[in-house]
Scaffold this motif. Sequence first.
Motif, short mmCIF file in Angstrom:
data_model
loop_
_atom_site.label_atom_id
_atom_site.label_comp_id
_atom_site.label_asym_id
_atom_site.label_seq_id
_atom_site.Cartn_x
_atom_site.Cartn_y
_atom_site.Cartn_z
N LEU A 199 0.83 -1.21 0.00
CA LEU A 199 0.00 0.00 0.00
C LEU A 199 0.86 1.26 0.00
O LEU A 199 0.62 2.21 -0.75
CB LEU A 199 -0.91 0.02 1.24
CG LEU A 199 -2.35 -0.46 1.10
CD1 LEU A 199 -3.10 -0.24 2.40
CD2 LEU A 199 -3.09 0.26 -0.04
N ILE A 200 1.89 1.27 0.87
CA ILE A 200 2.76 2.44 1.00
C ILE A 200 3.53 2.69 -0.30
O ILE A 200 3.63 3.84 -0.77
CB ILE A 200 3.74 2.25 2.19
CG1 ILE A 200 2.97 2.35 3.52
CG2 ILE A 200 4.87 3.27 2.16
CD1 ILE A 200 3.77 1.94 4.74
N LEU A 201 4.05 1.62 -0.92
CA LEU A 201 4.81 1.78 -2.17
C LEU A 201 3.90 2.24 -3.32
O LEU A 201 4.29 3.09 -4.11
CB LEU A 201 5.50 0.46 -2.54
CG LEU A 201 6.75 0.10 -1.75
CD1 LEU A 201 7.29 -1.24 -2.22
CD2 LEU A 201 7.83 1.17 -1.88
N GLY A 202 2.70 1.67 -3.40
CA GLY A 202 1.75 2.08 -4.45
C GLY A 202 1.42 3.55 -4.35
O GLY A 202 1.48 4.29 -5.35
N ASP A 203 1.10 4.00 -3.15
CA ASP A 203 0.75 5.40 -2.91
C ASP A 203 1.96 6.30 -3.16
O ASP A 203 1.86 7.34 -3.80
CB ASP A 203 0.25 5.57 -1.47
CG ASP A 203 -0.30 6.96 -1.20
OD1 ASP A 203 -1.20 7.38 -1.93
OD2 ASP A 203 0.19 7.62 -0.27
N VAL B 267 -7.16 4.26 -6.01
CA VAL B 267 -7.78 5.27 -5.13
C VAL B 267 -7.24 6.66 -5.48
O VAL B 267 -8.00 7.64 -5.55
CB VAL B 267 -7.51 4.93 -3.64
CG1 VAL B 267 -7.84 6.11 -2.74
CG2 VAL B 267 -8.31 3.72 -3.22
N ASN B 268 -5.93 6.76 -5.72
CA ASN B 268 -5.33 8.05 -6.09
C ASN B 268 -5.82 8.56 -7.44
O ASN B 268 -6.07 9.76 -7.60
CB ASN B 268 -3.80 7.92 -6.11
CG ASN B 268 -3.18 8.04 -4.74
OD1 ASN B 268 -3.33 9.05 -4.07
ND2 ASN B 268 -2.49 7.00 -4.30
N VAL B 269 -5.96 7.64 -8.40
CA VAL B 269 -6.46 8.03 -9.73
C VAL B 269 -7.89 8.56 -9.63
O VAL B 269 -8.22 9.61 -10.20
CB VAL B 269 -6.39 6.83 -10.71
CG1 VAL B 269 -7.15 7.13 -12.00
CG2 VAL B 269 -4.94 6.48 -11.03
N VAL B 270 -8.74 7.87 -8.86
CA VAL B 270 -10.13 8.31 -8.68
C VAL B 270 -10.15 9.70 -8.02
O VAL B 270 -10.92 10.58 -8.43
CB VAL B 270 -10.93 7.29 -7.83
CG1 VAL B 270 -12.30 7.83 -7.47
CG2 VAL B 270 -11.08 5.97 -8.58
N ARG B 271 -9.29 9.91 -7.00
CA ARG B 271 -9.27 11.20 -6.32
C ARG B 271 -8.90 12.33 -7.28
O ARG B 271 -9.49 13.41 -7.26
CB ARG B 271 -8.28 11.19 -5.16
CG ARG B 271 -8.28 12.52 -4.39
CD ARG B 271 -7.15 12.70 -3.39
NE ARG B 271 -7.20 11.70 -2.36
CZ ARG B 271 -6.34 10.70 -2.24
NH1 ARG B 271 -5.34 10.58 -3.12
NH2 ARG B 271 -6.45 9.82 -1.29
N ASP B 272 -7.88 12.07 -8.14
CA ASP B 272 -7.38 13.13 -9.02
C ASP B 272 -8.24 13.34 -10.27
O ASP B 272 -8.31 14.45 -10.79
CB ASP B 272 -5.93 12.82 -9.43
CG ASP B 272 -4.97 12.93 -8.26
OD1 ASP B 272 -5.30 13.64 -7.29
OD2 ASP B 272 -3.89 12.31 -8.30
N PRO C 175 -4.19 6.10 0.96
CA PRO C 175 -3.63 4.75 1.11
C PRO C 175 -2.45 4.67 2.08
O PRO C 175 -2.32 3.71 2.84
CB PRO C 175 -3.21 4.36 -0.30
CG PRO C 175 -4.06 5.20 -1.19
CD PRO C 175 -4.26 6.49 -0.46
N MET C 176 -1.57 5.69 2.05
CA MET C 176 -0.41 5.71 2.95
C MET C 176 -0.86 5.65 4.40
O MET C 176 -0.28 4.96 5.24
CB MET C 176 0.39 6.99 2.70
CG MET C 176 1.71 7.08 3.44
SD MET C 176 3.00 6.11 2.68
CE MET C 176 3.31 7.03 1.19
N PHE D 274 -1.31 -2.98 -4.07
CA PHE D 274 -0.55 -1.98 -4.82
C PHE D 274 -1.48 -1.29 -5.84
O PHE D 274 -1.50 -0.06 -5.94
CB PHE D 274 0.61 -2.67 -5.54
CG PHE D 274 1.57 -1.74 -6.23
CD1 PHE D 274 2.62 -1.17 -5.53
CD2 PHE D 274 1.41 -1.44 -7.58
CE1 PHE D 274 3.52 -0.31 -6.17
CE2 PHE D 274 2.29 -0.58 -8.23
CZ PHE D 274 3.35 -0.01 -7.51
N ALA D 275 -2.27 -2.11 -6.54
CA ALA D 275 -3.23 -1.56 -7.52
C ALA D 275 -4.32 -0.74 -6.82
O ALA D 275 -4.74 0.30 -7.34
CB ALA D 275 -3.87 -2.71 -8.30
N LEU D 276 -4.75 -1.19 -5.63
CA LEU D 276 -5.77 -0.45 -4.87
C LEU D 276 -5.26 0.95 -4.53
O LEU D 276 -6.00 1.94 -4.69
CB LEU D 276 -6.10 -1.21 -3.57
CG LEU D 276 -7.02 -0.49 -2.57
CD1 LEU D 276 -8.43 -0.36 -3.14
CD2 LEU D 276 -7.07 -1.23 -1.24
#
Length: 621
Positions: free
Chosen positions: A282-286, A527-532, A545-546, A521-523
């Motif tokens: 999660l941390i690496l994906g974010d 989540v970031n893509v949806v936010r932006d 996610p972080m 990682f994809a989650l």
Amino acid sequence: MIGSMYSVIAMKLILTTGVVPNLNISAALLGFLFIRTWLKVLEKSGFVSKPFTRQENTMIQTCAVACYGIANGGGFGSYILALNKKTYELAGVNNEGNSPKSVKEPGLGWTTGYLYLISFVGLFALIPLRKIMILDLKLTYPSGLATAVLINGFHNQSDKIAKKQVQGFMKYFSISFFWGFFKWFFSGTGTGKVQCGFGQFPIFGLKAWKHTFYSDFSMTYIGAGMIVSHLVNLSLILGAVLSHGLMWPLISRHKGDWFSESLQESDMKSLFGYKVFLSIALILGDGLYNFAKILACTIINIHDKLKNRDLEMVVGGQEKPIEVLKRNQIFIGENIPIWLATVGYALFAIICTLAIPFMFPQLKWYYVVSAYIIAPSLAFCNAYGVGLTDINMSYNYAKVAIFVLAAMSGKEDGIVAALIGCGLIKSVVSVASILMQDFKTAYLTCTSPKAMFLSQVIGTTLGCVTAPLSFFLFYKAFDVGNPDGEFKAPFALMYRNMAILGVQGFSALPNHCLQICYGFFALAIGVNVVRDMSPQKVGKYMPLPMVMAMPFLVGAYFAIDMCIGSLIVFVSHKINSKKAEFMVSAIASGLICGEGLWTLPAAVLALAKVNPPICMKFLPS
């Protein structure tokens, strides 16, 4: 005094959950309250003193933040603690990549020396660019801006409001301190792994308590919850439900199939391994998403600024307000020579290149040289990103350094080289962006940049002493690093496992863990893509996610306390929004400082082998 107190508080937060809120505003408030109260005492005693100015307030805040910033970013809860024997054992003694030669117990001497070596380099990295970033690019630096607005507000507000803030701080400081004292009486030694006292109060029942859904009635976390945004607290509780409420019970059902029943709970091939590596995913994906986003924003923004520069000079030709001209004159007039920055950076980099390989032979001198050659460009990218978004990405640069150095250094030297090397990069990148943020505060409060820089140097010098002392206060008095104790230090194990992953590759993961990691990682990226990409009214509700990853190892209990803090702020604004604006930060600071300061007598009692007299625990009827 404020810096030392916040070093202890920050260290407690780092070693329990790893979550440290931004305490800039709180430090500015305490500086204002302490000095104004002192001046009132002098006045009543018949002494006449000069008025307390916003420039002095800014210098106090800068020095205090630089001091506790060393405790926060010095690696005591992550890469330094990751080298000790307990973390080595938790990562798996039989693990091939976990070399027994990679153990180095923290010592007051070498940690203080290491901090003095690495902490000053970042102060000189971006000084030549301060005018470009503050005046030409007009970067916002939201935390620096908020602190400046607050300081300017303090010195423009009435004595009546200041008096209310002092009373509010003292009231909640006292309540928090005595609550910590009261809790201590009931936290005696129990049998087995059960902790006694209010630290594990099963407010949702004993079944939920087994999955860490309980309250520990920590005033520190309630105060921290009042400072951070509602979104951070809701992300914490969502992460707690996702991990301890859903994922861990489901994975536990595969005990005997995915992992052996005979393995210890702390073994990395058991459930504990899934907890560690899923939180890392999660941390690496974010982190990677935000790194790419901020890098793209930086390039696009600089390109637009250069493209529209001539247009701005024509359009912006009208007369500027006197206040802006005055600020610009002070900021540019008080020039810090470029030669000082260049010589300072080169001198400290050379000293580090000579001294660090001597302290840690596993980290070769050419890795240190390479780190300090690329660090200024990384520091610029990070400082630019902080200016746009207020997100400090220094820990992500550190994680990339861990994987690169671990892979390049090999099995024997990889872990120590990666963990110590990541500290070099993280320190330069983090300190440089904090300095730039403080330059923004200095610019908006008309503070001399030279005086502000000197405050930063003094604060850093003090922090290199107070941070190790704060750490060893906890390290000697409490069971730091115990996954079942209060001071779990979750990031130490996380950082060590990242280094092992860099050395060993995916073979370090438990069964089926890689596939689930891909999903998390994809989650994080999704989540970031949806936010932006989505409209503001949808994007603002997307979790972080972080932040969601933090309860994965620690538990749900601190997220509950943080949400109580959010609830208090929400209700306060509903009842009287105007009063809440100036009282919330004073009350939160009182709650954090009171229980945080109780840590000192609690540590002294623990060192003197004085145990609490009562063990309060809960049993089914």
